[in-house]
Design a protein around this motif. Structure first.
Motif, PDB file in Angstrom:
ATOM      1  N   HIS A 166       0.823  -1.218   0.000  1.00  0.00           N
ATOM      2  CA  HIS A 166       0.000   0.000   0.000  1.00  0.00           C
ATOM      3  C   HIS A 166       0.855   1.266   0.000  1.00  0.00           C
ATOM      4  CE1 HIS A 166       1.112  -0.247   4.171  1.00  0.00           C
ATOM      5  NE2 HIS A 166       0.411   0.816   4.511  1.00  0.00           N
ATOM      6  N   LEU A 181      -6.985  -0.412  -0.158  1.00  0.00           N
ATOM      7  CA  LEU A 181      -7.040  -0.122   1.271  1.00  0.00           C
ATOM      8  C   LEU A 181      -8.296  -0.721   1.903  1.00  0.00           C
ATOM      9  CD1 LEU A 181      -5.798   3.583   1.212  1.00  0.00           C
ATOM     10  CD2 LEU A 181      -4.479   1.534   1.769  1.00  0.00           C
ATOM     11  N   ARG A 240       1.200  -3.350   7.252  1.00  0.00           N
ATOM     12  CA  ARG A 240       0.056  -2.477   6.979  1.00  0.00           C
ATOM     13  C   ARG A 240      -0.107  -1.409   8.059  1.00  0.00           C
ATOM     14  NH1 ARG A 240       1.044  -5.625   3.716  1.00  0.00           N
ATOM     15  NH2 ARG A 240       2.237  -3.822   3.077  1.00  0.00           N
TER      16      ARG A 240
END
Length: 640
Positions: A277, A319, A391
């Motif tokens: 991400h 996400l 994350r």
């Protein structure tokens, strides 16, 4: 981890007209009451344009908290909601977008919407429009109709997350029977399928009848979605959501599924969490327009704008998928944790469970042995913990600033913050579940504690959800070290470099903390830290223990919340239950100070009776144990 209310962004901005300067000026001139009354008049007009204009103005009003309060007070929802059934598709679309945005603001707003009968027109929409509707690829209104359905589904999702009554309506009016036909991605598209799965994921949790209905009506569709090929974020989002729905149809107990099916689901979650991400956000930030020399953001047009919108949507889907994957894994861990046969109860009972081991009548079972071996093996082999930890890391600060400043990427910025918080909450659950070797050993857990501490004490953050989750991780990490090392950290020398100045930074942070949940975590955490020093006593560690003890006693006198006071006193009881602490207890005059606090907590317990069950148990246990502990410690000290 139970369901956590998520701050949902306002996605449906297209019904707003921010360039209408005349309307803005009118809002400034009118009082709040007059502005809302004007909206009410427009919403009840016969003219389509008037109703549409009223919905535009309402969408603008709810962005301001003062106007939002007035909108609720004057019962605007009761008038606006029936427009979900309006004959004009443009009005239905505007109504669905505005009401969806409103429901995403905060839980109290959803409660007010339920009181103003939002569910009657919403269920009518699903019964009359959604039961047979199929997108007409030749219609110029196709996108509008799809958008309306997605808005209504997300409105229903928000209401279900906030109200058990909404879930009852969902079942009572057989809306769950409407949803299965919308799981056909070839007909309805990925956005529609994802919206339906999100709603199902929430609606059937802890709802046996809904679980069975979805299982009966949607089992084949869910299996087909799980077997989709591709690694595009939109595909992984759908597969992740489908995995969550399948698990929830089993009551959250993933081990009831066939082993190969269970492994397939965990593999999907692992693949979703493998997406980088940070790299994706770095890439998209390079295309986000920056502030020019005049202090204004440049506006992208044409193909450049379309490319950026596509990139932002893709990152947003990534996400969303990762957030759901993390929540599913956290629920898998906490679902096992909720088993009474393995649950040691509240923290105050831990003294009776030596080393956090539970006697099942035959042999002692470590808390970290709660997960079935097949899940444990899958988690370790797929490096689930490492993926979740990754994350919890935000992109670089300059990337975050770029995403925050540009209106089109502010949604991604907010989702990054939410993802970090969810990851920390999941780490908190996993720490007690995985064996310490699966967490990088004692040094690995210590690093987790240090990294979480940086979020808590080295950032001036007003994100209380983040701080609460980070303090929970700190608490869990020290508890893990204490369990594994039995308080003896001398061999690995984890805290050898820690000085009183480091402790002081933590104490200042606790002293200034305004959130009781965070104070509770921090008080327990520093108490555990002191306990780790008990088996390694020297002049420095003794000073640290004294400093922490005096601080907790000081905070106890200042604490207004009885359950936080109970947490502080329970922490001291745990710390000084060790016989090695008798001399330190005498040095800080512990018995005398606890004797003063005993009637204080008793009186507060009488005054503050309305507490959640877990808090009541903690308070009751401490009120009962404290006099016995004072008597015991007083006898020990008298023998010195």
């Amino acid at each position: 981890m139970g369901k956590i209310k998520k701050s949902k962004p306002n996605k449906n901005k297209k019904v707003l007209n921010h360039d209408n300067s005349d309307e803005d000026e009118q809002l400034c001139v009118d009082t709040k009451e007059n502005a809302v009354q004007t909206v009410l008049d427009q919403l009840q007009a016969a003219n389509v344009e008037e109703k549409y204009c009223g919905l535009q103005t309402l969408a603008l009003l709810i962005e301001t908290s003062e106007h939002l309060d007035q909108v609720i007070t004057q019962g605007v929802v009761k008038v606006a909601a029936p427009l979900l059934m309006d004959a004009a598709g443009s009005v239905r679309n505007a109504a669905s977008g505005t009401l969806r945005n409103m429901s995403a603001l905060r839980m109290e707003v959803c409660d007010a919407m339920m009181e103003q009968d939002i569910m009657t027109p919403l269920k009518c929409y699903f019964q009359e429009y959604a039961q047979t509707w199929t997108p007409d690829v030749t219609s110029k209104f196709k996108d509008e109709d799809i958008d309306t359905f997605i808005n209504c589904t997300n409105l229903l999702l928000n209401l279900c997350e906030s109200s058990e009554l909404a879930i009852k309506y969902l079942e009572q009016y057989k809306i769950l029977d409407v949803f299965p036909r919308y799981l056909d991605i070839g007909v309805f598209g990925s956005d529609t399928v994802a919206a339906v799965l999100q709603c199902l994921f929430v609606a059937i949790e802890d709802n046996p009848q809904a679980m069975q209905r979805v299982k009966n009506n949607s089992e084949k569709q869910l299996e087909q979605l799980l077997s989709m090929e591709g690694s595009d974020p939109s595909i992984l989002l759908i597969k992740t959501l489908a995995a969550g729905v399948v698990i929830n149809t089993c009551g959250g107990i993933i081990t009831t599924l066939p082993v190969n099916f269970m492994n397939e689901i965990i593999s999907i979650l692992a693949k979703t969490l493998s997406m980088d991400h940070r790299l994706a956000c770095n890439h998209v930030s390079s295309n986000v327009p920056l502030i020019n020399g005049a202090g204004k953001l440049e506006t992208l047009k044409g193909k450049e704008a379309q490319i950026l919108d596509s990139q932002l949507k893709s990152v947003s889907q990534m996400l969303d998928a990762q957030q759901r994957a993390i929540e599913i894994i956290a629920n898998i861990c906490s679902c096992e944790d909720s088993d009474d046969s393995l649950n040691g109860g509240d923290s105050s009972d831990s003294e009776e469970l030596e080393g956090d081991m539970i006697d099942n009548g035959e042999e002692s079972l470590l808390v970290e042995d709660k997960l079935p071996p097949e899940i444990m093996e899958a988690f370790v082999s797929l490096k689930i913990f490492e993926k979740i930890s990754a994350r919890a890391q935000l992109p670089a600060q300059n990337v975050m600033l770029i995403l925050k400043e540009y209106e089109g990427s502010q949604l991604v910025y907010k989702k990054l913050q939410t993802l970090q918080t969810r990851a920390l909450l999941c780490i908190n659950n996993i720490i007690s579940t995985l064996p310490i070797e699966g967490l990088g050993g004692v040094n690995g857990v210590y690093k987790i504690w240090v990294d979480a501490g940086k979020l808590v004490f080295q950032q001036n953050s007003d994100n209380f959800s983040l701080i609460e989750s980070a303090t929970a991780v700190m608490r869990a990490a020290l508890d893990k070290i204490k369990l594994r090392e039995n308080g003896n950290t001398s061999e690995c020398n984890l805290f050898g470099d820690m000085a009183l100045s480091d402790i002081e930074v933590m104490l200042i942070g606790i002293r200034e903390c305004q959130m009781p949940e965070i104070r509770s975590n921090l008080l327990r955490m520093i108490g555990m830290l002191a306990l780790l020093f008990v088996n390694n006593l020297n002049e420095t560690t003794t000073d640290v223990i004294c400093k922490i003890t005096e601080f907790i006693l000081e905070q106890a006198h200042k604490e207004n919340e009885v359950w936080v006071l109970a947490e502080a006193l329970d922490t001291l009881i745990d710390l000084y239950s060790e016989d090695e602490t008798d001399e330190i207890a005498a040095k800080v005059k512990l018995v005398d100070k606890l004797t003063v606090l005993a009637p204080i907590i008793k009186n507060k317990a009488r005054q503050q009776k309305r507490l959640p069950k877990e808090y009541k148990v903690l308070v009751s246990t401490v009120v009962s144990n404290l006099p016995r502990f004072i008597k015991y410690k007083k006898g020990r000290i008298s023998c010195l």
